[in-house]
Design an enzyme around this catalytic site. Structure first.
Site, PDB file in Angstrom:
ATOM      1  N   LYS A 198       0.866  -1.182   0.000  1.00 42.14           N
ATOM      2  CA  LYS A 198       0.000   0.000   0.000  1.00 42.14           C
ATOM      3  C   LYS A 198       0.901   1.231   0.000  1.00 42.14           C
ATOM      4  O   LYS A 198       1.660   1.448   0.936  1.00 42.14           O
ATOM      5  CB  LYS A 198      -0.919   0.004   1.220  1.00 42.14           C
ATOM      6  CG  LYS A 198      -1.865   1.182   1.268  1.00 42.14           C
ATOM      7  CD  LYS A 198      -2.778   1.093   2.478  1.00 42.14           C
ATOM      8  CE  LYS A 198      -3.741   2.268   2.549  1.00 42.14           C
ATOM      9  NZ  LYS A 198      -4.640   2.176   3.732  1.00 42.14           N
ATOM     10  N   LYS A 251      -2.124  -1.501  -3.722  1.00 43.32           N
ATOM     11  CA  LYS A 251      -2.989  -0.324  -3.712  1.00 43.32           C
ATOM     12  C   LYS A 251      -2.112   0.920  -3.797  1.00 43.32           C
ATOM     13  O   LYS A 251      -1.160   1.052  -3.020  1.00 43.32           O
ATOM     14  CB  LYS A 251      -3.821  -0.297  -2.413  1.00 43.32           C
ATOM     15  CG  LYS A 251      -4.754   0.894  -2.298  1.00 43.32           C
ATOM     16  CD  LYS A 251      -5.484   0.909  -0.966  1.00 43.32           C
ATOM     17  CE  LYS A 251      -6.412   2.115  -0.863  1.00 43.32           C
ATOM     18  NZ  LYS A 251      -7.095   2.190   0.448  1.00 43.32           N
TER      19      LYS A 251
END
Length: 327
Positions: A198, A251
């Site tokens: 992330k 992400k």
């Protein structure tokens, strides 16, 4: 010429036969926002998205499931009065998320319910972890103390009936700790979808507006990854895999297709990718201005994410895209 690649593009039927990557509603996970109110409230920062009441959440999830999308992931908008420095509301068994899980599983037992495990919706500081300030007011995110809180949060979701818990906080060691706690409490069948790679991205802004969860001070760069790093993503995925993650995630998705591809080559675990709010809003804004075909651009973007190696895609287009694919 004996070799003419265009022969394989001559008609729609031939193009369908030779297509290498195809989308299906079963590829999608629908993010859903929920709040305590009795009204369903449009989200100003994310046109087309809604903060659902519990009743509205169940109705929307039914439409999502009927469209062929097998899973939803829940994101709560928590009242400011419930936010504390210790984020205790995150594991309240009577809290918003446990009640939302119960409502969804009662109405739609076959729907896969995924929950976000992170403290930023509950933390008065707006960070994914617990915060300590020194005498100069500088922030430090407390990794190990946060992991303990995340375990309590994940356990509360499992007790409520979640199928998958999804730690998005990027604290070191949290996957192994959550796995141990879930197993010890008899929830060995509850899976972990880890936000393994992330990145500290500028594309998250509209989402933070949807939940009013932006940091009150500082930023998230000491725990979310530097956008310039790729090898580090592989390291993070390997650590989460070793700690017991069942699935891993990259992400954002669109700006990090190279990371998705590298992760896909590195792990045998299922790979998820999150088409985040900024990606969604860019397409929606350009389409609303008449500059692009929104439907075509959305489907092309999703195809690119899957082509890069994602097995599943978290996308605000999930329900709509499922409908488009049936047309």
């Amino acid at each position: 010429m004996h070799i003419r690649p265009r022969r394989n593009r001559r008609s729609a039927a031939i193009r369908a036969l030779v297509r290498e990557t195809s989308l299906s509603p079963a590829d999608f996970i629908q993010p859903l926002f929920v709040h305590e109110g009795t009204e369903d409230v449009p989200i100003g920062s994310m046109p087309g998205c809604t903060r659902w009441s519990l009743a509205g959440l169940v109705a929307e999830a039914r439409e999502v499931f009927d469209a062929g999308v097998p899973a939803v992931v829940l994101f709560p908008a928590i009242a400011e009065t419930l936010k504390t420095p210790g984020a205790e509301e995150a594991w309240n068994p009577e809290g918003l998320v446990p009640r939302a899980i119960q409502a969804l599983k009662e109405a739609l037992p076959e729907l896969c319910v995924i929950t976000d495990v992170a403290l930023d919706p509950y933390n008065s500081d707006g960070h994914d972890g617990l915060v300590e300030k020194n005498a100069r007011g500088e922030l430090r995110i407390l990794n190990d103390e946060t992991v303990g809180a995340l375990c309590e949060q994940a356990l509360s979701h499992a007790r409520a009936g979640a199928d998958i818990v999804s730690p998005s906080d990027m604290m070191d060691g949290r996957v192994g700790a959550i796995r141990q706690v879930l197993d010890e409490e008899g929830f060995e069948e509850v899976a972990i979808l880890s936000y393994s790679a992330k990145f500290a991205s500028a594309y998250y802004g509209p989402f933070r507006g949807a939940l009013d969860s932006a940091p009150k001070a500082g930023d998230k760069k000491t725990y979310q990854m530097d956008p310039g790093n790729a090898r580090e993503a592989i390291r993070e995925v390997g650590l989460d895999e070793g700690e017991g993650a069942d699935m891993v995630m990259v992400k954002p998705a669109g700006p990090y297709l190279d990371i998705i591809a590298r992760v896909r080559e590195t792990t045998v675990l299922p790979v998820a990718a999150y088409q985040v709010s900024g990606e969604y809003l860019m397409i929606e804004s350009a389409a609303a201005a008449g500059w692009i075909d929104g439907k075509a651009a959305a489907l092309e973007s999703l195809t690119g994410i899957k082509r890069a190696g994602a097995d599943m895609i978290l996308t605000y287009y999930a329900k709509r895209a499922a409908g488009w694919l049936r047309e």
